[in-house]
Design a protein around this motif. Structure first.
Motif, PDB file in Angstrom:
ATOM      1  N   LYS A  30      -9.556 113.786  98.502  1.00 41.19           N
ATOM      2  CA  LYS A  30      -8.605 113.844  96.848  1.00 41.19           C
ATOM      3  C   LYS A  30      -9.294 112.535  96.343  1.00 41.19           C
ATOM      4  O   LYS A  30      -9.500 112.691  94.950  1.00 41.19           O
ATOM      5  CB  LYS A  30      -7.403 112.465  97.415  1.00 41.19           C
TER       6      LYS A  30
ATOM      7  N   TRP B 168      -4.182 117.739  84.638  1.00 43.32           N
ATOM      8  CA  TRP B 168      -3.039 117.803  85.446  1.00 43.32           C
ATOM      9  C   TRP B 168      -2.992 117.761  87.052  1.00 43.32           C
ATOM     10  O   TRP B 168      -2.654 117.400  87.561  1.00 43.32           O
ATOM     11  CB  TRP B 168      -2.644 119.301  85.148  1.00 43.32           C
TER      12      TRP B 168
ATOM     13  N   TRP C 136      -3.394 114.381  88.133  1.00 43.14           N
ATOM     14  CA  TRP C 136      -1.557 113.700  88.894  1.00 43.14           C
ATOM     15  C   TRP C 136      -2.021 114.070  90.094  1.00 43.14           C
ATOM     16  O   TRP C 136      -0.710 113.734  90.651  1.00 43.14           O
ATOM     17  CB  TRP C 136      -0.964 114.328  87.141  1.00 43.14           C
ATOM     18  N   GLN C 137      -1.924 115.146  90.456  1.00 47.42           N
ATOM     19  CA  GLN C 137      -1.522 116.544  91.117  1.00 47.42           C
ATOM     20  C   GLN C 137      -1.747 116.036  92.314  1.00 47.42           C
ATOM     21  O   GLN C 137      -1.571 115.224  93.503  1.00 47.42           O
ATOM     22  CB  GLN C 137      -1.384 117.875  91.550  1.00 47.42           C
TER      23      GLN C 137
ATOM     24  N   SER D  63      -0.667 112.548  93.392  1.00 48.86           N
ATOM     25  CA  SER D  63       0.913 112.749  93.598  1.00 48.86           C
ATOM     26  C   SER D  63       1.259 113.391  94.874  1.00 48.86           C
ATOM     27  O   SER D  63       1.719 113.576  95.760  1.00 48.86           O
ATOM     28  CB  SER D  63       1.974 112.898  93.078  1.00 48.86           C
TER      29      SER D  63
ATOM     30  N   ARG E  47      -0.467 116.126  96.194  1.00 49.63           N
ATOM     31  CA  ARG E  47       0.004 116.954  96.473  1.00 49.63           C
ATOM     32  C   ARG E  47      -1.452 118.146  96.035  1.00 49.63           C
ATOM     33  O   ARG E  47      -1.744 118.883  95.386  1.00 49.63           O
ATOM     34  CB  ARG E  47       0.722 117.878  94.958  1.00 49.63           C
ATOM     35  N   THR E  48      -2.280 117.805  97.696  1.00 50.43           N
ATOM     36  CA  THR E  48      -3.867 118.036  97.976  1.00 50.43           C
ATOM     37  C   THR E  48      -3.549 119.796  97.877  1.00 50.43           C
ATOM     38  O   THR E  48      -4.021 120.333  97.284  1.00 50.43           O
ATOM     39  CB  THR E  48      -3.803 118.203  98.974  1.00 50.43           C
TER      40      THR E  48
ATOM     41  N   THR F 279      -1.422 122.262  95.833  1.00 46.23           N
ATOM     42  CA  THR F 279      -1.697 122.662  94.697  1.00 46.23           C
ATOM     43  C   THR F 279      -2.945 122.259  93.807  1.00 46.23           C
ATOM     44  O   THR F 279      -3.375 122.340  92.739  1.00 46.23           O
ATOM     45  CB  THR F 279      -0.512 122.042  93.815  1.00 46.23           C
ATOM     46  N   ALA F 280      -3.460 120.785  93.894  1.00 43.15           N
ATOM     47  CA  ALA F 280      -4.117 120.591  93.481  1.00 43.15           C
ATOM     48  C   ALA F 280      -5.977 121.689  94.077  1.00 43.15           C
ATOM     49  O   ALA F 280      -6.739 122.120  93.042  1.00 43.15           O
ATOM     50  CB  ALA F 280      -5.135 119.163  94.009  1.00 43.15           C
TER      51      ALA F 280
ATOM     52  N   SER G  53      -4.935 124.497  91.307  1.00 42.53           N
ATOM     53  CA  SER G  53      -5.465 123.322  90.047  1.00 42.53           C
ATOM     54  C   SER G  53      -6.961 124.016  89.981  1.00 42.53           C
ATOM     55  O   SER G  53      -7.513 124.167  89.150  1.00 42.53           O
ATOM     56  CB  SER G  53      -4.766 122.619  90.305  1.00 42.53           C
TER      57      SER G  53
END
Length: 359
Positions: free
Chosen positions: A134, A180, A183-184, A187, A189-190, A192-193, A196
């Motif tokens: 992260k 974006w 932000w993931q 929050s 949302r690893t 989803t990151a 991305s």
């Protein structure tokens, strides 16, 4: 694998095998001096840039491979781990270190990254070192935004690249993607990151290939410099001359001056032609890099005046400082500044010198 490779190399003959394996491979790795005296951990540093932005996944990827090493069902993962680590350790101990030697390790790292995505996103395995991942992903977003701002400024200063080399739509788009992704990560949302990150990597690749490299090529390409220089010579086959000498780039520039110019210099005329050496060797390049004013490879002021008087006009390279000094105290010829070229940390000037009575 060996059944295909061994007959191929055997058919090439002993001379090729000796030159390729001993001189071009073993000698370079074990005995070639390291450019810039690179440290033992040199490859651990440059890999972060060479594999950017995927390099943020390397710590978690290696830990995941390491955790799977003892399972009999994961022999492929163990093979990848041994492939990567053996290569890095062996080449880190080698005396000759240069960035291009990382190329053979690209395939296993690419396969290992695919294994990481398969394990985490499909098989549902826990992400190793998730907190570190992260932090690296968040740092990546900040670095991209800073790069979009500072990159064109640095390229303009160092290479003369236009400051608008990155279009506005690309800068806005990459900034949005980075925001974006940030932000993931923030929050939690690893997973989803990680998806991305793929879009960010594609955008980064498009920026490099579509905008940055063409911009650098237009402003500081040795090929472009060579072509424009030949077009400005009185005769395209005239020698390419330099007034005295400075720290000339010893790679692409020498290739064009020495191998692409149609009239290679002979032993007598090599004194005033860039690339006058028939053979480029490391000792000569080292000498070349440490000399700032060398009459052997350049022309003295007296020789320059005699050459202009003899030829009527010539086209010649010099530094901006040399151009200014010549303009102050040489009434024997007229100076015309044709073109400026940025060569790494140096700027050189292509100048036309015309004998006054020719004007």
């Amino acid at each position: 694998f060996l059944s295909m490779v061994v007959p191929y190399y055997w058919a090439l003959g002993p001379e090729f095998l000796e030159n390729f394996f001993l001189k071009e491979s073993l000698d370079r790795v074990l005995f070639e001096p390291t450019v810039g005296n690179q440290p033992f951990f040199y490859y651990l540093l440059v890999m972060w840039f060479d594999f950017f932005p995927w390099s943020v996944l390397l710590p978690s990827m290696l830990v995941l491979l390491w955790s799977a090493r003892l399972s009999s069902e994961n022999s492929k993962e163990l093979f990848l781990l041994v492939w990567i680590l053996t290569y890095f350790v062996a080449f880190s101990f080698a005396s000759g270190k240069t960035e291009r030697y990382l190329l053979p390790v690209v395939p296993p790292i690419g396969l290992a990254l695919g294994f990481f995505y398969q394990s985490v996103l499909v098989d549902g395995k826990k992400i190793p070192c998730e907190l570190l991942l992260k932090v690296l992903l968040g740092s990546l977003c900040v670095l991209i935004v800073l790069g979009l701002i500072a990159g064109p400024l640095i390229l303009e200063e160092k290479m003369g690249v236009s400051i608008d080399v990155l279009p506005l739509f690309y800068t806005v788009g990459m900034t949005g993607l980075s925001g974006w992704l940030f932000w993931q990560v923030a929050s939690a949302r690893t997973h989803t990151a990680l998806n991305s990150l793929g879009f960010v990597a594609v955008g980064w690749m498009l920026g490099i290939l579509g905008f940055l490299l063409p911009g650098v090529d237009a402003a500081a390409s040795p090929r472009t410099m060579f072509q424009e220089t030949r077009a400005l010579l009185p005769d395209p086959d005239d020698p390419i001359r330099a007034f005295q000498h400075w720290h000339w780039r010893g790679d692409e520039d020498l290739y064009y001056w020495q191998y692409r110019h149609p009239r290679l210099p002979d032993e007598k005329s090599g004194a005033n032609i860039i690339g006058g050496q028939k053979k480029i060797d490391h000792a000569w390049l080292k000498t070349l890099a440490n000399i700032t004013c060398l009459s052997v490879l350049g022309l003295s002021s007296k020789e320059l005046a005699q050459l202009v008087d003899q030829k009527g006009q010539i086209v010649i390279f010099m530094t901006p400082k040399q151009f200014t000094q010549l303009g102050r105290g040489n009434p024997a010829f007229k100076l015309e500044r044709l073109r400026d070229f940025d060569r790494g940390k140096h700027r050189v000037v292509l100048v036309r010198l015309v004998r006054l009575r020719e004007i």
